[in-house]
Design a protein around this motif. Structure first.
Motif, mmCIF file in Angstrom:
data_model
loop_
_atom_site.group_PDB
_atom_site.id
_atom_site.type_symbol
_atom_site.label_atom_id
_atom_site.label_comp_id
_atom_site.label_asym_id
_atom_site.label_seq_id
_atom_site.Cartn_x
_atom_site.Cartn_y
_atom_site.Cartn_z
ATOM 1 N N ASP A 1 -6.408 1.592 -0.794
ATOM 2 C CA ASP A 1 -5.674 0.573 -0.153
ATOM 3 C C ASP A 1 -6.037 -0.789 -0.645
ATOM 4 N N ASP A 2 -5.199 -1.807 -0.611
ATOM 5 C CA ASP A 2 -5.526 -3.098 -0.409
ATOM 6 C C ASP A 2 -5.729 -3.585 1.035
ATOM 7 N N ASN B 1 0.940 -1.245 0.124
ATOM 8 C CA ASN B 1 0.062 -0.076 0.105
ATOM 9 C C ASN B 1 0.909 1.145 0.095
ATOM 10 N N THR C 1 -10.097 -4.127 -2.599
ATOM 11 C CA THR C 1 -9.550 -2.668 -2.631
ATOM 12 C C THR C 1 -10.472 -1.883 -2.063
#
Length: 753
Positions: A126-127, A74, A166
């Motif tokens: 972000d993941d 990220n 995500t």
């Protein structure tokens, strides 16, 4: 106090932190930044993200920031990059929207998604993973997190821990903390309500699979459930579309249904498919998510659920209740998954009373209410009253033929190679439900893709399925305590007579149940292996498991015992419930004398006696034990309650004797199969010289011989006779002659005939 610090990010290998958004800092660094464990922090690298701070060990470096691979990704950096860290004000997220793989979006409800994100600080772009943030002490309600873990494993199957999502949007701020009041959902899909919101609860816990863009499954895609589908379809069709016929006959139909079956077996898919067939909408809710709220909030959402369902229900002939409501649009089915969370058998609270009242009113109004559970024994029995969940359907664990059909459906869109044998795959997957088979097919596809990244026409081969079978385990066996080794009875040296008895008593009932049925006899229920320590009883069970292609549940006798009244009996019932669900199953009770001692002789307040009674009931009670064979092992058969050894229970007593000279030579050869022995090593002569050695002693002698060769030279490529002689001086016989003599006398007195 520093406003921000620049540190070097490094990958932290700790499994507990993995993919949970946690970064660890030296305590002095945390003091310099004036932050405490659990506080959010802003992280700036190639891009800006956020995390939750935690203390590293006192021996950690002050210049390092320890993070997992997901956080480093990220940041848009690699291990060893420079990261600026600063405190981040605690801001609770009002709304978080995510995207993910279609197979995850289809089965993970927004409420389940919120529990997986609970306690994490997320940023747009972000993941994130589905692994709950359960490391820090204030991560949230532990029981909720555990419920989320179980449900995610059941719904997603193998690989839920590695699935990545995500974050599409987080309010209008950089980063925020997910709480139970955060509205969480999928892009263009359903969202939760807040924990105390007053909006209708029908969307709370609604799987995204009910989105109009995601069509419900076809009944043709649910092989093995046709009988249940037909019964449910007839019931709903009669209640929704033929009320006038019932009125003319002076009767009515109750549309309360309880569907039970193993997790992942397709209960919810069955309801959605049938509802689509009869033209009804599905209003889903996840019971653990409702139970997670406060009693007032949960009761409010339950009543809102009931109002929306009643608003869309067709009015009964002669009823004054209009079929109107904000979402009225034809008949609807209220689907409550994992209902035991709202109405538990043990310690039902005020919420259970509210739920029962809501259920009674809703069913009386002519609404279809379908509840599902994978633990029917944990559901309040009062729900099965005639005016509540009057109809009960059971979804069975699929047999080999049903698994073959399911695999055919799941691999319909896969380019399978000519060597793929789905019949063989179905035969090697006992205990697998539809979700497990889906995970198996996905894993095989992934492995095929890894092999053929640049291929124009990739195919899935039998080797891909073989590799997938090595890692995908059935969810019903998630708590199995025996790791099945890649050994068979052919790998067991000697014990020819014992192997023959075990083949007939254990393998035949598991492998050829139809033959026993054709001949009109019941197969043996159980076997007791007894003999001196180290003579291969446990190894024999592992070999049987490797030969018979059956699931194995293993437990040491003392593990089921508890000081709390009722816990031991419950553990026995749970063990055999899991065995029935995962059939064909081999249940291995090691040290069974500790679990089932002779009744009336214990001084533990009667716990052992109650456990023996529970065990006897499970083995030979009213509920038949199908495709389940029990093997007990002990060194003291005289201590076992005699009732356990009568026909219909552990009826075959098999003595595993200490090996004689020729048997010891066979064991040595089996143990040395992968050991490069010098030609001067005569295993027959060595076996004759090992009087008093058990099978374990013989295996230890070969192992010690290899270690002796290593001590001589780490470059050694062969084990010599001198190495064996050195090992012979170190390894001693462990058999007790007096115990061996007593067991031989016991075996002679209890041999058949």
């Amino acid at each position: 106090m520093a406003d921000e610090l620049t540190l070097t990010v490094t990958l932290r290998p700790a499994a507990l932190d993995a993919r949970r958004g946690i970064v660890r800092l030296h305590p002095e660094v945390m003091a310099a930044l004036a932050i405490n464990p659990g506080d959010p922090v802003r992280l700036a690298g190639a891009r800006t993200t956020a995390g939750v701070a935690a203390r590293a060990e006192a021996t950690a470096s002050r210049a390092l920031l320890y993070a997992d691979d997901l956080t480093i990704g990220n940041l848009g950096m690699r291990d060893g990059g420079q990261v600026t860290i600063a405190p981040l004000p605690v801001v609770e997220a009002r709304r978080v929207t995510l995207t993910g793989p279609p197979e995850i979006v289809a089965v993970v409800s927004p409420e389940m998604l919120r529990l997986a994100l609970l306690g994490k600080v997320v940023s747009a772009g972000d993941d994130v993973s589905l692994l709950p943030q359960d490391v820090l002490p204030d991560a949230g309600n532990r029981s909720l997190v555990e419920a989320a873990r179980r449900s995610l494993a059941n719904r997603v199957g193998y690989g839920w821990t590695s699935a990545l999502l995500t974050v599409a949007a987080v309010d209008d701020i950089d980063a925020a903390l997910v709480t139970m009041d955060t509205v969480v959902g999928w892009t263009d899909g359903y969202h939760t309500t807040g924990g105390t919101a007053a909006t209708p609860a029908v969307r709370a816990g609604a799987p995204a699979a009910t989105d109009p863009e995601v069509p419900p499954p076809s009944l043709d895609d649910l092989p093995g459930l046709r009988a249940q589908a037909k019964e449910l379809e007839e019931l709903l069709d009669l209640g929704f579309h033929h009320g006038e016929v019932l009125a003319r006959l002076g009767t009515k139909v109750s549309l309360g249904v309880l569907i039970s079956g193993p997790s992942g077996s397709g209960k919810s898919a069955l309801v959605r498919a049938v509802a689509a067939k009869v033209g009804a909408r599905v209003l889903p809710a996840w019971a653990p998510a409702l139970a997670a709220l406060t009693n007032d909030a949960a009761a409010h959402q339950l009543r809102a659920l009931a109002r929306e369902a009643r608003g869309s229900a067709p009015a009964r002939p002669g009823s004054a209740t209009p079929a109107a409501g904000p979402d009225a649009g034809g008949p609807a089915v209220l689907l409550l998954s994992d209902v035991e969370a709202l109405a538990p058998r043990a310690d039902p609270g005020p919420l259970a009373t509210v739920f029962r009242q809501m259920l009674e009113e809703t069913v009386r109004a002519g609404v279809a209410v379908v509840c599902t559970t994978s633990r029917p024994e944990s559901v309040d029995p009062s729900l099965r009253a005639p005016d509540l969940l009057a109809v009960q359907l059971a979804v069975p664990l699929p047999d080999a033929a049903m698994r073959r059909e399911q695999l055919g459906v799941l691999t319909r869109g896969m380019p399978l190679a000519e060597d793929v044998r789905l019949d063989e795959v179905s035969g090697r997957t006992p205990g697998f439900v539809a979700a497990d088979l889906g995970a198996l097919a996905r894993e095989a596809g992934v492995r095929a893709a890894l092999r053929q990244k640049d291929a124009e026409s990739p195919t899935v081969t039998m080797a891909d399925f073989e590799a997938a079978l090595d890692v995908v385990r059935p969810t019903s066996m998630a708590e199995s305590t025996l790791e099945v080794a890649a050994v068979t009875l052919d790998d067991v040296g000697a014990l020819t007579d014992v192997k023959q008895v075990l083949t007939e008593s254990v393998l035949w009932p598991l492998t050829y149940p139809d033959t026993f049925a054709r001949l009109g006899v019941s197969p043996p229920r159980g076997v007791l292996l007894y003999g001196p320590p180290g003579c291969g009883k446990t190894y024999l069970v592992k070999a049987i498991a490797g030969t018979g292609k059956a699931n194995v549940l293993s437990v040491k006798g003392a593990e089921l015992l508890s000081k709390w009244v009722g816990d031991s009996e419950r553990a026995v019932r749970e063990l055999f419930r899991r065995a029935r669900e995962a059939a064909p199953t081999l249940v291995f009770l090691d040290e069974v004398d500790a679990l089932a001692p002779t009744r009336g002789q214990s001084t533990d307040g009667g716990t052992a006696d109650r456990v023996v009674a529970a065990l006897l009931t499970e083995l030979d009670g009213v509920e038949e034990l199908r495709n389940v064979v029990v093997i007990g092992a002990t060194n003291r058969p005289d201590l076992i309650d005699p009732a356990l050894l009568r026909p219909g229970r552990l009826e075959r007593l098999v003595y595993v004797p200490p090996p004689d000279g020729s048997a010891r030579a066979a064991i040595l050869r089996a143990s040395a199969k992968s050991v490069p022995l010098d030609e001067s090593v005569d295993l027959d002569e060595l076996g004759a010289d090992l009087d008093g050695f058990s099978a374990a002693d013989c295996a230890a002698l070969i192992r010690e011989s290899a270690l002796a060769a290593m001590r001589d030279s780490l470059e050694a490529t062969i084990v010599t006779a001198a190495n064996v002689a050195t090992a012979r001086e170190r390894v001693r016989a462990s058999l007790d002659p007096a115990q061996v003599a007593w067991l031989a006398t016991y075996a002679k007195a209890h041999q058949p005939g």
